[in-house]
Each structure stands twice: as C-alpha cells, then as structure tokens.
Design a protein around this motif. Sequence first.
Motif, PDB file in Angstrom:
ATOM      1  N   ALA A  96       8.428  29.903  -3.791  1.00 50.45           N
ATOM      2  CA  ALA A  96       8.090  29.066  -4.949  1.00 50.45           C
ATOM      3  C   ALA A  96       7.322  27.823  -4.506  1.00 50.45           C
ATOM      4  CB  ALA A  96       9.352  28.678  -5.707  1.00 50.45           C
ATOM      5  N   THR A  97       7.743  27.211  -3.413  1.00 48.81           N
ATOM      6  CA  THR A  97       7.048  26.030  -2.893  1.00 48.81           C
ATOM      7  C   THR A  97       5.631  26.381  -2.463  1.00 48.81           C
ATOM      8  OG1 THR A  97       9.119  25.021  -2.164  1.00 48.81           O
ATOM      9  CG2 THR A  97       7.092  24.242  -1.106  1.00 48.81           C
ATOM     10  N   ALA A  98       5.481  27.476  -1.712  1.00 47.07           N
ATOM     11  CA  ALA A  98       4.155  27.900  -1.263  1.00 47.07           C
ATOM     12  C   ALA A  98       3.254  28.183  -2.458  1.00 47.07           C
ATOM     13  CB  ALA A  98       4.273  29.136  -0.366  1.00 47.07           C
ATOM     14  N   SER A  99       3.810  28.839  -3.458  1.00 49.62           N
ATOM     15  CA  SER A  99       3.047  29.157  -4.663  1.00 49.62           C
ATOM     16  C   SER A  99       2.566  27.896  -5.370  1.00 49.62           C
ATOM     17  CB  SER A  99       3.913  29.987  -5.615  1.00 49.62           C
ATOM     18  OG  SER A  99       3.317  30.094  -6.870  1.00 49.62           O
ATOM     19  N   HIS A 100       3.450  26.942  -5.547  1.00 51.34           N
ATOM     20  CA  HIS A 100       3.081  25.693  -6.223  1.00 51.34           C
ATOM     21  C   HIS A 100       1.995  24.948  -5.452  1.00 51.34           C
ATOM     22  CE1 HIS A 100       7.245  25.774  -8.270  1.00 51.34           C
ATOM     23  NE2 HIS A 100       6.347  26.316  -9.048  1.00 51.34           N
ATOM     24  N   PHE A 101       2.161  24.871  -4.140  1.00 49.54           N
ATOM     25  CA  PHE A 101       1.168  24.176  -3.323  1.00 49.54           C
ATOM     26  C   PHE A 101      -0.193  24.843  -3.443  1.00 49.54           C
ATOM     27  CE2 PHE A 101       4.383  21.582  -1.610  1.00 49.54           C
ATOM     28  CZ  PHE A 101       3.790  20.591  -0.847  1.00 49.54           C
ATOM     29  N   LEU A 102      -0.220  26.173  -3.371  1.00 49.34           N
ATOM     30  CA  LEU A 102      -1.498  26.881  -3.450  1.00 49.34           C
ATOM     31  C   LEU A 102      -2.166  26.691  -4.808  1.00 49.34           C
ATOM     32  CD1 LEU A 102      -0.562  30.156  -1.569  1.00 49.34           C
ATOM     33  CD2 LEU A 102      -2.263  28.465  -0.841  1.00 49.34           C
ATOM     34  N   MET A 103      -1.397  26.758  -5.874  1.00 52.69           N
ATOM     35  CA  MET A 103      -2.003  26.630  -7.210  1.00 52.69           C
ATOM     36  C   MET A 103      -2.507  25.212  -7.479  1.00 52.69           C
ATOM     37  SD  MET A 103      -0.003  29.245  -9.725  1.00 52.69           S
ATOM     38  CE  MET A 103       1.682  28.967  -9.266  1.00 52.69           C
ATOM     39  N   VAL A 104      -1.735  24.212  -7.118  1.00 49.65           N
ATOM     40  CA  VAL A 104      -2.161  22.822  -7.345  1.00 49.65           C
ATOM     41  C   VAL A 104      -3.414  22.510  -6.523  1.00 49.65           C
ATOM     42  CG1 VAL A 104      -1.524  20.418  -6.897  1.00 49.65           C
ATOM     43  CG2 VAL A 104       0.084  21.945  -8.035  1.00 49.65           C
ATOM     44  N   HIS A 105      -3.411  22.960  -5.273  1.00 45.20           N
ATOM     45  CA  HIS A 105      -4.536  22.637  -4.412  1.00 45.20           C
ATOM     46  C   HIS A 105      -5.754  23.518  -4.697  1.00 45.20           C
ATOM     47  CE1 HIS A 105      -1.366  20.381  -2.438  1.00 45.20           C
ATOM     48  NE2 HIS A 105      -2.349  19.607  -2.020  1.00 45.20           N
ATOM     49  N   ALA A 106      -5.558  24.656  -5.340  1.00 47.61           N
ATOM     50  CA  ALA A 106      -6.706  25.445  -5.802  1.00 47.61           C
ATOM     51  C   ALA A 106      -7.444  24.659  -6.885  1.00 47.61           C
ATOM     52  CB  ALA A 106      -6.256  26.798  -6.334  1.00 47.61           C
TER      53      ALA A 106
END
Length: 108
Positions: free
Chosen positions: A19-29
């Motif tokens: 979940a953390t990795a997913s959030h980081f990737l989406m926000v930074h995308a």
Amino acid sequence: AGVTLAAAAAHVDASPLLATASHFLMVHAAAGIGLAALLAGSIPFSGLLASVALALQAGVVLFSADLSARVFLGGKLFAFAAPMGGGLTIFAWLGIAIWAALSLRKVK
C-alpha cells in the motif's frame, strides 16, 4: 505500477508495504506529469528542474521496488535500497524547492 500494486495490496497480499509503495508511485507519477508539463515550456533553470525530476522518479522507483521485493521476493532488493531511494526522493523535493526559489528570484 502504482495502480497494480494497489490491486495487489487489496487482492493478493494485504501488506502495508504494498500500500505504501502504491501510494508513493501514484503521487509521484502525478508530480512527474506536472514537472514534465513545466519542462515542456520555456522556464528558467530547466536543466536543474529536469535533473531533479529524474532524481525524483528514480528515487521513488527504487524505494517502491524495495518495498515490493520485501513482499514478493521475501527480502530486500539490495542492502539500503529503500533508504537510498527515500533519501534521493527527499533530496529531489528539496531540489524542486530550490529550483522554485531560484525561478522566483529570476522573475523579479
């Protein structure tokens, strides 16, 4: 990648790391798209912004890849991968702040 990890976190493994990795990737995308849009125009210090935008994306990918490896591979991507990726991400955001301050000074 962020949406895929969100789906994996919801349906395959309820790990908070995914979940953390997913959030980081989406926000930074989203941040990457915004930075790319800025770079498409004529802006001051574009080389600096391009460098920190690349560092931002690289840092997030490294950080998220390490978190994902811990879930899917059962161990770290390599020693200190997450701290290196996280540190690169933090320094990239600092670089964006420096770019913004320099750009504002040049406009005045």
